[in-house]
Design a protein around this motif. Structure first.
Motif, PDB file in Angstrom:
ATOM      1  N   THR A   1      -3.304  -0.044  -7.718  1.00  0.00           N
ATOM      2  CA  THR A   1      -4.372   0.953  -7.862  1.00  0.00           C
ATOM      3  C   THR A   1      -4.173   2.205  -7.020  1.00  0.00           C
ATOM      4  O   THR A   1      -4.843   3.206  -7.282  1.00  0.00           O
ATOM      5  N   ASN A   2      -3.295   2.189  -6.033  1.00  0.00           N
ATOM      6  CA  ASN A   2      -3.234   3.333  -5.120  1.00  0.00           C
ATOM      7  C   ASN A   2      -2.336   4.448  -5.652  1.00  0.00           C
ATOM      8  O   ASN A   2      -1.405   4.231  -6.412  1.00  0.00           O
TER       9      ASN A   2
ATOM     10  N   LYS B   1       2.475   8.914   1.182  1.00  0.00           N
ATOM     11  CA  LYS B   1       1.147   8.359   1.460  1.00  0.00           C
ATOM     12  C   LYS B   1       0.179   8.792   0.356  1.00  0.00           C
ATOM     13  O   LYS B   1       0.376   9.814  -0.306  1.00  0.00           O
ATOM     14  N   ASP B   2      -0.889   8.015   0.205  1.00  0.00           N
ATOM     15  CA  ASP B   2      -1.880   8.368  -0.810  1.00  0.00           C
ATOM     16  C   ASP B   2      -2.399   9.793  -0.624  1.00  0.00           C
ATOM     17  O   ASP B   2      -2.602  10.528  -1.587  1.00  0.00           O
TER      18      ASP B   2
ATOM     19  N   ARG C   1       1.675   4.501  -5.271  1.00  0.00           N
ATOM     20  CA  ARG C   1       2.317   3.262  -5.714  1.00  0.00           C
ATOM     21  C   ARG C   1       3.746   3.509  -6.212  1.00  0.00           C
ATOM     22  O   ARG C   1       4.039   4.489  -6.873  1.00  0.00           O
TER      23      ARG C   1
ATOM     24  N   VAL D   1      -7.990   6.187  -9.166  1.00  0.00           N
ATOM     25  CA  VAL D   1      -8.275   4.800  -8.767  1.00  0.00           C
ATOM     26  C   VAL D   1      -9.321   4.149  -9.665  1.00  0.00           C
ATOM     27  O   VAL D   1      -9.127   3.005 -10.096  1.00  0.00           O
TER      28      VAL D   1
ATOM     29  N   HIS E   1       0.879  -1.159   0.000  1.00  0.00           N
ATOM     30  CA  HIS E   1       0.000   0.000   0.000  1.00  0.00           C
ATOM     31  C   HIS E   1       0.913   1.204   0.000  1.00  0.00           C
ATOM     32  O   HIS E   1       2.044   1.116   0.410  1.00  0.00           O
ATOM     33  N   SER E   2       0.487   2.329  -0.462  1.00  0.00           N
ATOM     34  CA  SER E   2       1.265   3.558  -0.474  1.00  0.00           C
ATOM     35  C   SER E   2       2.734   3.290  -0.737  1.00  0.00           C
ATOM     36  O   SER E   2       3.098   2.786  -1.777  1.00  0.00           O
TER      37      SER E   2
END
Length: 305
Positions: free
Chosen positions: A258-259, A131-132, A262, A241, A70-71
């Motif tokens: 998808t994030n 981070k996203d 990435r 996304v 993630h992230s």
């Protein structure tokens, strides 16, 4: 960035050119920070842990998996052995053989040297933080096509056994590893890895099937497949996304990619999971010169959002 290329092989010179052109295609400016993540990549076959930013060995494994990614990570049970670097683009030497950057520990990190030690070199694609929520600009929409792994789950042992028998009986499939486990919900999980020869066959098949749709994309070849990028101008963060999800369905690519924050493997450096068979990650097609708008990309590929 006026230093000359070091007297390395033509392969390294080409790698340097690919790295810098890749960054330009993603529309990073010289003043903007890049976000590199160095991840210990070698498949573990024993207790030996990866060297950390000080050149010492980390105390625990760094077994990276897509499910955890993630992230700002490539997925890991531990972040030991990972090095985060955030230099301005202008700080990169023209030659990958000369790139030394300061880590958060104020240690000098030589990218190609770390790569040779077994670290994969990843980079954040969209502009912003780790981070996203920190991402400020969509630089590209992209996919990751991994043709090496088979990961499937089944509610019953009987269904699992039927699938295993089918894989073993299929003369087209060539597996170098097959393992079975159970997840937290009790489902049976099948994980398998294909041989290099089988991956090569599937690479050719993928390009034959999707070559027309990928004609205008930037395509990066990895050891186990391809990454495809569509550089974006004026993109809306809220649309990123949904378009990523639509792309994974269109191309059958990794659904985890998808994030917004990435990170992806960088061309010009080696895939080092098997140090005896390093694979140079490289751009095989640069695609069109003009970036897409998100609306144009959706229409041109017939994506269903």
């Amino acid at each position: 960035m006026n230093d000359r290329f070091a007297p390395y092989s033509p392969v390294m010179k080409k790698s340097s050119e690919q790295l810098h052109r890749f960054i330009r295609k993603l529309r990073y400016t010289r003043r903007e920070k890049l976000r590199f993540l160095l991840v210990y990549d070698v498949e573990r076959h024993g207790p030996k842990a990866p060297p950390n930013a000080d050149g010492c060995r980390a105390s625990s494994a760094s077994a990276w998996s897509a499910s955890h990614s993630h992230s700002y990570s490539s997925g890991s049970s531990s972040d030991q052995g990972a090095i985060l670097l955030q230099p301005p683009a202008a700080r990169l030497s023209k030659s990958v053989t000369q790139i030394k950057l300061a880590s958060s520990r104020r240690r000098s990190v030589h990218l190609l040297g770390r790569n040779a030690q077994g670290y994969a070199v990843f980079m954040g694609i969209n502009q912003g933080g780790v981070k996203d929520r920190d991402i400020r600009r969509v630089n590209a929409q992209f996919i990751d096509v991994d043709l090496n792994k088979i990961v499937e789950s089944f509610p019953t042992r009987a269904e699992l056994d039927r699938r295993v028998r089918a894989l073993k009986a299929n003369p087209a499939e060539q597996l170098r590893m097959l393992a079975v486990s159970r997840d937290a919900s009790g489902r049976f999980v099948l994980k398998a890895q294909r041989t290099d020869a089988r991956v090569a066959q599937l690479k050719a098949r993928f390009l034959k099937k999707y070559g027309g749709l990928l004609r205008q994309a930037m395509i990066v070849e990895t050891k186990n497949g391809y990454h495809a990028y569509w550089p974006i101008r004026g993109g809306a963060i809220a649309k990123f996304v949904p378009i990523q999800n639509a792309l994974t369905k269109k191309f059958g690519s990794d659904p985890h990619i998808t994030n917004l924050s990435r990170v992806m493997r960088v061309p010009g450096f080696y895939h080092m999971k098997n140090p005896d068979q390093p694979f140079l990650v490289r751009v095989v097609s640069w695609g069109r010169k003009k970036p897409f708008t998100q609306e144009e990309l959706v229409k041109s590929l017939g994506l269903k959002l």
